[in-house]
Design a protein around this motif. Structure first.
Motif, PDB file in Angstrom:
ATOM      1  N   TRP A   1       0.786  -1.439   0.016  1.00 53.15           N
ATOM      2  CA  TRP A   1       0.033   0.273   0.024  1.00 53.15           C
ATOM      3  C   TRP A   1       1.105   1.034   0.256  1.00 53.15           C
ATOM      4  O   TRP A   1       0.986   2.578  -1.049  1.00 53.15           O
ATOM      5  CB  TRP A   1      -0.939  -0.063   1.185  1.00 53.15           C
ATOM      6  N   TYR A   2       1.891   1.609   0.983  1.00 51.13           N
ATOM      7  CA  TYR A   2       2.458   2.676   0.608  1.00 51.13           C
ATOM      8  C   TYR A   2       3.422   2.617  -0.610  1.00 51.13           C
ATOM      9  O   TYR A   2       3.620   3.886  -0.943  1.00 51.13           O
ATOM     10  CB  TYR A   2       3.839   1.902   1.762  1.00 51.13           C
ATOM     11  N   ALA A   3       4.060   1.762  -1.292  1.00 52.94           N
ATOM     12  CA  ALA A   3       4.195   1.712  -2.597  1.00 52.94           C
ATOM     13  C   ALA A   3       3.669   2.302  -3.533  1.00 52.94           C
ATOM     14  O   ALA A   3       4.031   2.812  -4.290  1.00 52.94           O
ATOM     15  CB  ALA A   3       4.755   0.101  -3.082  1.00 52.94           C
ATOM     16  N   LEU A   4       1.972   1.916  -3.568  1.00 50.79           N
ATOM     17  CA  LEU A   4       1.356   1.955  -4.527  1.00 50.79           C
ATOM     18  C   LEU A   4       0.514   3.648  -3.686  1.00 50.79           C
ATOM     19  O   LEU A   4       0.564   4.941  -5.136  1.00 50.79           O
ATOM     20  CB  LEU A   4      -0.136   1.016  -3.702  1.00 50.79           C
ATOM     21  N   GLU A   5       0.282   3.883  -2.580  1.00 54.64           N
ATOM     22  CA  GLU A   5      -0.211   5.130  -2.460  1.00 54.64           C
ATOM     23  C   GLU A   5       0.751   6.880  -2.270  1.00 54.64           C
ATOM     24  O   GLU A   5       0.152   7.717  -2.153  1.00 54.64           O
ATOM     25  CB  GLU A   5      -0.503   4.767  -1.264  1.00 54.64           C
ATOM     26  N   HIS A   6       1.966   5.980  -1.559  1.00 49.46           N
ATOM     27  CA  HIS A   6       2.909   7.713  -1.670  1.00 49.46           C
ATOM     28  C   HIS A   6       4.088   7.770  -2.780  1.00 49.46           C
ATOM     29  O   HIS A   6       5.237   7.905  -2.521  1.00 49.46           O
ATOM     30  CB  HIS A   6       3.808   6.877  -0.300  1.00 49.46           C
ATOM     31  N   GLY A   7       3.750   7.225  -4.146  1.00 47.70           N
ATOM     32  CA  GLY A   7       4.501   7.132  -5.488  1.00 47.70           C
ATOM     33  C   GLY A   7       5.582   7.050  -5.546  1.00 47.70           C
ATOM     34  O   GLY A   7       6.852   7.214  -5.656  1.00 47.70           O
ATOM     35  N   ALA A   8       6.271   6.022  -4.342  1.00 43.41           N
ATOM     36  CA  ALA A   8       7.227   5.306  -4.289  1.00 43.41           C
ATOM     37  C   ALA A   8       7.992   4.941  -5.840  1.00 43.41           C
ATOM     38  O   ALA A   8       7.093   4.440  -6.672  1.00 43.41           O
ATOM     39  CB  ALA A   8       7.932   3.908  -3.373  1.00 43.41           C
ATOM     40  N   ASP A   9       9.551   4.705  -5.944  1.00 42.90           N
ATOM     41  CA  ASP A   9       9.742   4.335  -7.849  1.00 42.90           C
ATOM     42  C   ASP A   9      10.926   3.989  -7.390  1.00 42.90           C
ATOM     43  O   ASP A   9      11.308   3.877  -5.984  1.00 42.90           O
ATOM     44  CB  ASP A   9       9.913   5.728  -8.472  1.00 42.90           C
ATOM     45  N   GLY A  10      11.733   3.947  -8.190  1.00 47.52           N
ATOM     46  CA  GLY A  10      12.819   3.008  -8.001  1.00 47.52           C
ATOM     47  C   GLY A  10      13.295   1.987  -7.448  1.00 47.52           C
ATOM     48  O   GLY A  10      12.627   0.816  -7.647  1.00 47.52           O
ATOM     49  N   ALA A  11      14.830   2.145  -6.637  1.00 49.19           N
ATOM     50  CA  ALA A  11      15.283   0.964  -6.236  1.00 49.19           C
ATOM     51  C   ALA A  11      13.936   1.281  -5.063  1.00 49.19           C
ATOM     52  O   ALA A  11      13.523   0.011  -4.195  1.00 49.19           O
ATOM     53  CB  ALA A  11      16.429   1.312  -5.522  1.00 49.19           C
ATOM     54  N   ASP A  12      13.233   2.067  -4.225  1.00 53.19           N
ATOM     55  CA  ASP A  12      12.818   2.266  -3.132  1.00 53.19           C
ATOM     56  C   ASP A  12      10.969   1.379  -3.542  1.00 53.19           C
ATOM     57  O   ASP A  12      11.208   0.041  -3.024  1.00 53.19           O
ATOM     58  CB  ASP A  12      12.013   3.646  -2.457  1.00 53.19           C
ATOM     59  N   LYS A  13      10.955   1.516  -4.427  1.00 50.96           N
ATOM     60  CA  LYS A  13       9.883   0.793  -4.521  1.00 50.96           C
ATOM     61  C   LYS A  13      10.037  -0.894  -4.681  1.00 50.96           C
ATOM     62  O   LYS A  13       9.321  -1.113  -5.001  1.00 50.96           O
ATOM     63  CB  LYS A  13       8.353   0.925  -6.085  1.00 50.96           C
ATOM     64  N   THR A  14      10.920  -1.170  -5.758  1.00 50.50           N
ATOM     65  CA  THR A  14      11.481  -2.892  -5.624  1.00 50.50           C
ATOM     66  C   THR A  14      11.117  -3.367  -4.513  1.00 50.50           C
ATOM     67  O   THR A  14      10.739  -4.558  -4.332  1.00 50.50           O
ATOM     68  CB  THR A  14      12.757  -2.308  -6.001  1.00 50.50           C
ATOM     69  N   ALA A  15      12.517  -2.304  -3.498  1.00 55.41           N
ATOM     70  CA  ALA A  15      12.115  -2.767  -2.239  1.00 55.41           C
ATOM     71  C   ALA A  15      10.999  -3.290  -1.301  1.00 55.41           C
ATOM     72  O   ALA A  15      10.542  -4.384  -1.195  1.00 55.41           O
ATOM     73  CB  ALA A  15      13.413  -2.361  -1.202  1.00 55.41           C
ATOM     74  N   LEU A  16       9.993  -2.400  -1.624  1.00 55.11           N
ATOM     75  CA  LEU A  16       8.737  -2.261  -1.308  1.00 55.11           C
ATOM     76  C   LEU A  16       7.713  -3.121  -1.532  1.00 55.11           C
ATOM     77  O   LEU A  16       7.380  -4.505  -0.818  1.00 55.11           O
ATOM     78  CB  LEU A  16       7.731  -0.935  -0.616  1.00 55.11           C
ATOM     79  N   THR A  17       7.811  -3.494  -2.565  1.00 51.14           N
ATOM     80  CA  THR A  17       6.982  -4.429  -3.695  1.00 51.14           C
ATOM     81  C   THR A  17       8.119  -5.865  -2.863  1.00 51.14           C
ATOM     82  O   THR A  17       7.131  -7.198  -2.718  1.00 51.14           O
ATOM     83  CB  THR A  17       7.124  -3.856  -5.659  1.00 51.14           C
ATOM     84  N   ARG A  18       8.774  -5.912  -3.785  1.00 53.44           N
ATOM     85  CA  ARG A  18       9.688  -7.622  -2.891  1.00 53.44           C
ATOM     86  C   ARG A  18       9.110  -7.831  -1.504  1.00 53.44           C
ATOM     87  O   ARG A  18       9.049  -9.074  -0.815  1.00 53.44           O
ATOM     88  CB  ARG A  18      11.535  -7.191  -3.486  1.00 53.44           C
ATOM     89  N   TYR A  19       9.647  -6.955  -0.397  1.00 54.79           N
ATOM     90  CA  TYR A  19       9.497  -7.551   0.844  1.00 54.79           C
ATOM     91  C   TYR A  19       7.664  -7.246   1.348  1.00 54.79           C
ATOM     92  O   TYR A  19       7.261  -9.028   1.794  1.00 54.79           O
ATOM     93  CB  TYR A  19       9.755  -6.633   2.044  1.00 54.79           C
ATOM     94  N   GLY A  20       6.969  -6.932   0.752  1.00 53.21           N
ATOM     95  CA  GLY A  20       5.162  -6.809   0.713  1.00 53.21           C
ATOM     96  C   GLY A  20       4.510  -8.051  -0.074  1.00 53.21           C
ATOM     97  O   GLY A  20       4.058  -9.264   0.815  1.00 53.21           O
ATOM     98  N   ALA A  21       5.080  -8.765  -1.033  1.00 49.61           N
ATOM     99  CA  ALA A  21       4.923  -9.646  -1.591  1.00 49.61           C
ATOM    100  C   ALA A  21       5.495 -10.991  -0.630  1.00 49.61           C
ATOM    101  O   ALA A  21       4.434 -11.886  -0.808  1.00 49.61           O
ATOM    102  CB  ALA A  21       5.701  -9.787  -2.929  1.00 49.61           C
TER     103      ALA A  21
END
Length: 235
Positions: free
Chosen positions: A114-134
């Motif tokens: 949700w954080y990656a989706l709602e707070h406009g995370a991109d690049g390495a931050d988005k990748t890390a958040l998505t990998r961890y959340g998944a």
């Protein structure tokens, strides 16, 4: 005065509290709170200073926030329907254990996504958040699959508040396609059973703002302004 549930859209976890109120069947009203605009505003913070849904205003104008507390409040009024159980009983402890798991581990697994989706995370931050959340979402699905065993419902032979809360969160995989629920056949059967339940269909209709068909307990919507006028003067 009938209790008022403040529910968040789109797709808030308050969905489970709507389902629980429908299963209870007692009179209640709803107040629709848009997220993130209204829920974080000064007006709604008079209802819930944390700026989150759900919140329940009881028949005396007293406020209860947090899903776990609201569901237990509803459960105490639905013991005859086995939605909740008498405090001190083994079933009460089992229900609270499952609700706590859903409220922390299951709900929390989606937080990085949700954080990656709602707070406009991109690049390495988005990748890390998505990998961890998944990874977390996959893990909690595997754990719940094991907990469910061969039971039709999360606690056994009867649906409870835990099932109501589960369906409001489990549907979040439509926003975060990190697994195929069919890989968890027992959870998929539970999900399908709940999606066919009239109270769940009612909650979906409420969120979509189409005419719902309910149990008879729903007494209509109340605006936030109307609800604020019902607060005790001391607030």
């Amino acid at each position: 005065m009938h209790p008022i549930l403040f529910y968040g859209v789109p797709s808030g976890c308050s969905f489970g509290s709507i389902v629980a109120l429908e299963w209870l069947g007692a009179p209640y009203r709803l107040s629709r709170i848009e997220m993130p605009e209204v829920v974080t505003g000064d007006a709604y913070r008079r209802i819930n200073p944390v700026g989150e849904t759900p919140t329940l205003m009881d028949e005396n104008g007293q406020l209860i926030s947090e899903s776990l507390a609201i569901l237990n409040h509803i459960g105490a009024r639905g013991i005859d329907k086995k939605l909740g159980f008498a405090q001190g009983s083994r079933d009460f402890d089992r229900l609270n254990q499952m609700l706590a798991y859903l409220n922390t581990s299951f709900f929390g697994a989606f937080a990085p996504l949700w954080y990656a989706l709602e707070h406009g995370a991109d690049g390495a931050d988005k990748t890390a958040l998505t990998r961890y959340g998944a990874a977390e979402v996959v893990n909690v699905h595997a754990e719940l699959e094991a907990m469910l065993g061969e039971s039709p419902w999360l606690l056994g032979e009867h649906k409870t508040l835990a099932d109501a809360y589960f369906i409001g969160i489990a549907r979040w995989t439509k926003y975060h396609a990190v697994l195929d629920r069919r890989d968890y056949p027992k959870l998929q059967r539970l999900y399908d059973r709940l999606e066919a339940d009239p109270a769940v269909k009612f909650a979906h209709a409420i969120e979509k703002q189409v005419q719902p068909v309910g149990s008879g307990g729903f007494m209509g919507h109340v605006s936030l302004d109307e609800a604020l006028r019902l607060l005790p003067a001391a607030r």
